[in-house]
Design a protein around this motif. Sequence first.
Motif, PDB file in Angstrom:
ATOM      1  N   SER A  89      25.634  47.730 -61.090  1.00  0.00           N
ATOM      2  CA  SER A  89      26.009  48.853 -61.502  1.00  0.00           C
ATOM      3  C   SER A  89      24.634  49.926 -61.674  1.00  0.00           C
ATOM      4  O   SER A  89      24.862  50.963 -61.750  1.00  0.00           O
ATOM      5  N   TYR A  90      23.819  49.341 -61.818  1.00  0.00           N
ATOM      6  CA  TYR A  90      22.517  50.243 -62.039  1.00  0.00           C
ATOM      7  C   TYR A  90      21.591  50.001 -61.018  1.00  0.00           C
ATOM      8  O   TYR A  90      20.246  50.710 -60.910  1.00  0.00           O
ATOM      9  N   PHE A  91      22.026  49.420 -60.016  1.00  0.00           N
ATOM     10  CA  PHE A  91      21.218  49.495 -58.652  1.00  0.00           C
ATOM     11  C   PHE A  91      19.976  48.773 -58.667  1.00  0.00           C
ATOM     12  O   PHE A  91      18.808  49.376 -58.080  1.00  0.00           O
ATOM     13  N   ILE A  92      19.786  47.775 -59.302  1.00  0.00           N
ATOM     14  CA  ILE A  92      18.230  47.096 -59.522  1.00  0.00           C
ATOM     15  C   ILE A  92      18.319  45.732 -59.088  1.00  0.00           C
ATOM     16  O   ILE A  92      19.170  44.891 -59.064  1.00  0.00           O
ATOM     17  N   TYR A  93      17.295  45.282 -58.391  1.00  0.00           N
ATOM     18  CA  TYR A  93      17.014  44.113 -57.883  1.00  0.00           C
ATOM     19  C   TYR A  93      15.721  43.745 -58.150  1.00  0.00           C
ATOM     20  O   TYR A  93      14.643  44.543 -58.067  1.00  0.00           O
ATOM     21  N   LYS A  94      15.573  42.240 -57.996  1.00  0.00           N
ATOM     22  CA  LYS A  94      14.193  41.756 -58.226  1.00  0.00           C
ATOM     23  C   LYS A  94      13.859  41.490 -56.822  1.00  0.00           C
ATOM     24  O   LYS A  94      14.641  40.529 -56.296  1.00  0.00           O
ATOM     25  N   PHE A  95      12.657  41.481 -56.402  1.00  0.00           N
ATOM     26  CA  PHE A  95      11.883  41.092 -55.290  1.00  0.00           C
ATOM     27  C   PHE A  95      10.543  40.709 -55.437  1.00  0.00           C
ATOM     28  O   PHE A  95       9.719  41.499 -55.699  1.00  0.00           O
ATOM     29  N   LYS A  96      10.243  39.435 -55.553  1.00  0.00           N
ATOM     30  CA  LYS A  96       8.966  38.835 -55.842  1.00  0.00           C
ATOM     31  C   LYS A  96       8.450  39.509 -56.983  1.00  0.00           C
ATOM     32  O   LYS A  96       9.187  39.450 -58.304  1.00  0.00           O
ATOM     33  N   CYS A  97       7.390  40.073 -57.336  1.00  0.00           N
ATOM     34  CA  CYS A  97       6.874  40.794 -58.575  1.00  0.00           C
ATOM     35  C   CYS A  97       7.292  42.272 -58.989  1.00  0.00           C
ATOM     36  O   CYS A  97       7.063  42.871 -59.763  1.00  0.00           O
ATOM     37  N   PHE A  98       8.440  42.591 -58.076  1.00  0.00           N
ATOM     38  CA  PHE A  98       8.754  43.970 -57.930  1.00  0.00           C
ATOM     39  C   PHE A  98      10.175  44.049 -58.890  1.00  0.00           C
ATOM     40  O   PHE A  98      11.102  43.207 -58.383  1.00  0.00           O
ATOM     41  N   ASP A  99      10.478  45.178 -59.460  1.00  0.00           N
ATOM     42  CA  ASP A  99      11.691  45.710 -59.776  1.00  0.00           C
ATOM     43  C   ASP A  99      12.161  46.914 -58.851  1.00  0.00           C
ATOM     44  O   ASP A  99      11.428  47.878 -58.692  1.00  0.00           O
ATOM     45  N   LEU A 100      13.227  46.811 -57.871  1.00  0.00           N
ATOM     46  CA  LEU A 100      13.321  47.778 -56.925  1.00  0.00           C
ATOM     47  C   LEU A 100      14.700  48.270 -57.329  1.00  0.00           C
ATOM     48  O   LEU A 100      15.886  47.594 -57.508  1.00  0.00           O
ATOM     49  N   GLY A 101      14.824  49.784 -57.372  1.00  0.00           N
ATOM     50  CA  GLY A 101      16.084  50.309 -57.817  1.00  0.00           C
ATOM     51  C   GLY A 101      16.434  51.689 -57.384  1.00  0.00           C
ATOM     52  O   GLY A 101      15.457  52.342 -56.661  1.00  0.00           O
ATOM     53  N   LEU A 102      17.501  52.162 -57.617  1.00  0.00           N
ATOM     54  CA  LEU A 102      17.786  53.475 -56.958  1.00  0.00           C
ATOM     55  C   LEU A 102      17.732  54.824 -58.117  1.00  0.00           C
ATOM     56  O   LEU A 102      17.974  54.186 -59.124  1.00  0.00           O
ATOM     57  N   PRO A 103      17.338  55.695 -57.667  1.00  0.00           N
ATOM     58  CA  PRO A 103      17.434  56.646 -58.787  1.00  0.00           C
ATOM     59  C   PRO A 103      19.023  57.075 -59.641  1.00  0.00           C
ATOM     60  O   PRO A 103      19.922  56.794 -58.687  1.00  0.00           O
ATOM     61  N   ARG A 104      19.180  57.267 -60.546  1.00  0.00           N
ATOM     62  CA  ARG A 104      20.330  57.212 -61.251  1.00  0.00           C
ATOM     63  C   ARG A 104      20.227  58.321 -62.477  1.00  0.00           C
ATOM     64  O   ARG A 104      19.243  58.720 -62.886  1.00  0.00           O
ATOM     65  N   THR A 105      21.451  58.814 -62.872  1.00  0.00           N
ATOM     66  CA  THR A 105      21.702  59.515 -64.056  1.00  0.00           C
ATOM     67  C   THR A 105      22.513  58.753 -64.874  1.00  0.00           C
ATOM     68  O   THR A 105      23.517  57.728 -64.404  1.00  0.00           O
ATOM     69  N   GLU A 106      22.525  58.723 -66.128  1.00  0.00           N
ATOM     70  CA  GLU A 106      23.495  57.871 -67.113  1.00  0.00           C
ATOM     71  C   GLU A 106      24.029  58.857 -68.114  1.00  0.00           C
ATOM     72  O   GLU A 106      23.335  59.652 -68.602  1.00  0.00           O
ATOM     73  N   ASN A 107      25.229  58.592 -68.341  1.00  0.00           N
ATOM     74  CA  ASN A 107      26.050  59.243 -69.314  1.00  0.00           C
ATOM     75  C   ASN A 107      26.761  58.499 -70.614  1.00  0.00           C
ATOM     76  O   ASN A 107      27.552  57.492 -69.792  1.00  0.00           O
ATOM     77  N   LYS A 108      26.738  58.557 -71.628  1.00  0.00           N
ATOM     78  CA  LYS A 108      27.184  57.936 -72.535  1.00  0.00           C
ATOM     79  C   LYS A 108      28.642  58.013 -72.650  1.00  0.00           C
ATOM     80  O   LYS A 108      29.302  59.057 -72.669  1.00  0.00           O
ATOM     81  N   VAL A 109      29.262  56.804 -72.533  1.00  0.00           N
ATOM     82  CA  VAL A 109      30.838  56.839 -72.639  1.00  0.00           C
ATOM     83  C   VAL A 109      31.474  55.997 -73.666  1.00  0.00           C
ATOM     84  O   VAL A 109      32.492  55.885 -73.635  1.00  0.00           O
ATOM     85  N   GLY A 110      30.613  55.314 -74.563  1.00  0.00           N
ATOM     86  CA  GLY A 110      31.097  54.520 -75.580  1.00  0.00           C
ATOM     87  C   GLY A 110      29.926  54.250 -76.641  1.00  0.00           C
ATOM     88  O   GLY A 110      28.866  54.525 -76.246  1.00  0.00           O
ATOM     89  N   MET A 111      30.239  53.445 -77.733  1.00  0.00           N
ATOM     90  CA  MET A 111      29.303  53.327 -78.738  1.00  0.00           C
ATOM     91  C   MET A 111      28.364  51.977 -78.287  1.00  0.00           C
ATOM     92  O   MET A 111      27.291  51.871 -78.845  1.00  0.00           O
ATOM     93  N   GLY A 112      28.649  50.982 -77.483  1.00  0.00           N
ATOM     94  CA  GLY A 112      28.069  49.874 -77.122  1.00  0.00           C
ATOM     95  C   GLY A 112      26.631  50.309 -76.400  1.00  0.00           C
ATOM     96  O   GLY A 112      26.708  51.364 -75.634  1.00  0.00           O
ATOM     97  N   HIS A 113      25.623  49.568 -76.361  1.00  0.00           N
ATOM     98  CA  HIS A 113      24.467  50.003 -75.647  1.00  0.00           C
ATOM     99  C   HIS A 113      24.525  49.670 -74.122  1.00  0.00           C
ATOM    100  O   HIS A 113      23.454  50.229 -73.464  1.00  0.00           O
ATOM    101  N   GLN A 114      25.615  49.397 -73.789  1.00  0.00           N
ATOM    102  CA  GLN A 114      25.855  48.985 -72.101  1.00  0.00           C
ATOM    103  C   GLN A 114      26.889  50.157 -71.852  1.00  0.00           C
ATOM    104  O   GLN A 114      27.164  50.200 -70.593  1.00  0.00           O
ATOM    105  N   ASP A 115      27.531  50.922 -72.762  1.00  0.00           N
ATOM    106  CA  ASP A 115      28.474  51.787 -72.439  1.00  0.00           C
ATOM    107  C   ASP A 115      28.028  53.149 -71.825  1.00  0.00           C
ATOM    108  O   ASP A 115      28.045  54.203 -72.466  1.00  0.00           O
ATOM    109  N   PHE A 116      27.509  52.969 -70.562  1.00  0.00           N
ATOM    110  CA  PHE A 116      27.058  53.921 -69.923  1.00  0.00           C
ATOM    111  C   PHE A 116      27.507  54.334 -68.568  1.00  0.00           C
ATOM    112  O   PHE A 116      28.058  53.355 -67.772  1.00  0.00           O
ATOM    113  N   GLU A 117      28.073  55.603 -68.013  1.00  0.00           N
ATOM    114  CA  GLU A 117      28.597  55.856 -66.655  1.00  0.00           C
ATOM    115  C   GLU A 117      27.209  55.939 -66.011  1.00  0.00           C
ATOM    116  O   GLU A 117      26.570  57.174 -66.147  1.00  0.00           O
ATOM    117  N   VAL A 118      27.014  55.381 -64.920  1.00  0.00           N
ATOM    118  CA  VAL A 118      25.744  55.371 -64.136  1.00  0.00           C
ATOM    119  C   VAL A 118      26.179  55.959 -62.866  1.00  0.00           C
ATOM    120  O   VAL A 118      27.181  55.527 -62.030  1.00  0.00           O
TER     121      VAL A 118
END
Length: 387
Positions: A89-118
């Motif tokens: 859901s965060y578009f993140i992948y590990k490849f060798k020594c790299f973290d590869l990801g897509l650009p994103r925006t995040e909006n809080k939708v709940g109280m938990g630290h993972q409660d984000f709309e991506v």
Amino acid sequence: MKNLNLINKTRISKSHEQIAIEILQNKELDEIRDLLSAYTKRAYLVGGFVRDSLLGKKNSDYDIEIYDISPKDFDEFMQKIGANGVGKSYFIYKFKCFDLGLPRTENKVGMGHQDFEVSYCNDEKMASCRRDFTLNSMMINIFNGELLDFWGGENDLKYGILRHINADKFCEDALRVLRGVGFAARFDFIIDTNTLKLMQSLDLSYLSKSRIAMELEKIFNAEFLQIAAKYLYKLDLFEKFFGLNPSQDELDFFCQRLENARVFVKSKFLFFYILNEVFSVNLEAIVKNLGLANSYLSVCKHANYKCDPSPKDMMKIALKMPLKSWLGLYNEKRINMAKKLQIYEQKFDHGVSTSEISALGFKGKDFGVEMERRKLIAIDEYLRSIK
């Protein structure tokens, strides 16, 4: 006057032009460039790598944000090269020594630290807005070395200022309060006045112990512990974390002791050692309350002396550990004494025979008392021999 000195001191040791050359010559990045070249020319090293590079510090965390490729095509591409997803859901992948990801925006939708709309976002400025502080928002293109700095991160880095980007986004995660303290303590930075007010307004009670402990661990490893103490106090966290409400004079004394001691002792346990030395706290209760590892309780085994210990005191410590391992060996006077006593590198060999004590009929508690008595005699004899 100290604050003025901080403002006037440039922290940047490399220009972004120099870093651009290093990135373009970085052979580890050649494979990523080759893989991505058919899809995009907009791929950026982001976050801590850019910050630390400008500061002249090594950072092997290659976080790369990749533009102009859809989430679907990105997933297929990552699977094709054998990358491992670490949060689809965060578009993140590990490849060798790299973290590869897509650009994103995040909006809080709940109280938990993972409660984000991506949401996927193909705009560099909008994507960088989700970052916590300006110094973490800079981006460098791996194809041409171009630096993107939409929020003044390079200038803030230059003058040692920790400043938030967007107040609403910042407040979506209270952990950023502790992250801010950590950055200030790692780099000897001043927290911007408005950012500090924002940090003071956030409630940390919703954070889990594990998340708090994780950030405190980074803080206790920082070089400038006195900066951490100052900001924890300003954020009213001394009472919450340590059960203390020191006066300004007491805080100043504590910070000065931390600053002086850090020159000689690099251990992550030093903060707690000085805390206990100055305030005589209940370390066991604090460690449990904060959810820290039990290894922090090892501080209890390190003797405290608010005034410098005598040679005999140091010999007693050396019965248990080499003095170079003692957290109290935090000034030149104590270090020189330890070396003069020849007990800096290893424990004191007292030479007391346990079998001899047993043969004399000592048992149980009496055995322990006799053992300690003989050790003290051995210390006295040793001190007389080296005078």
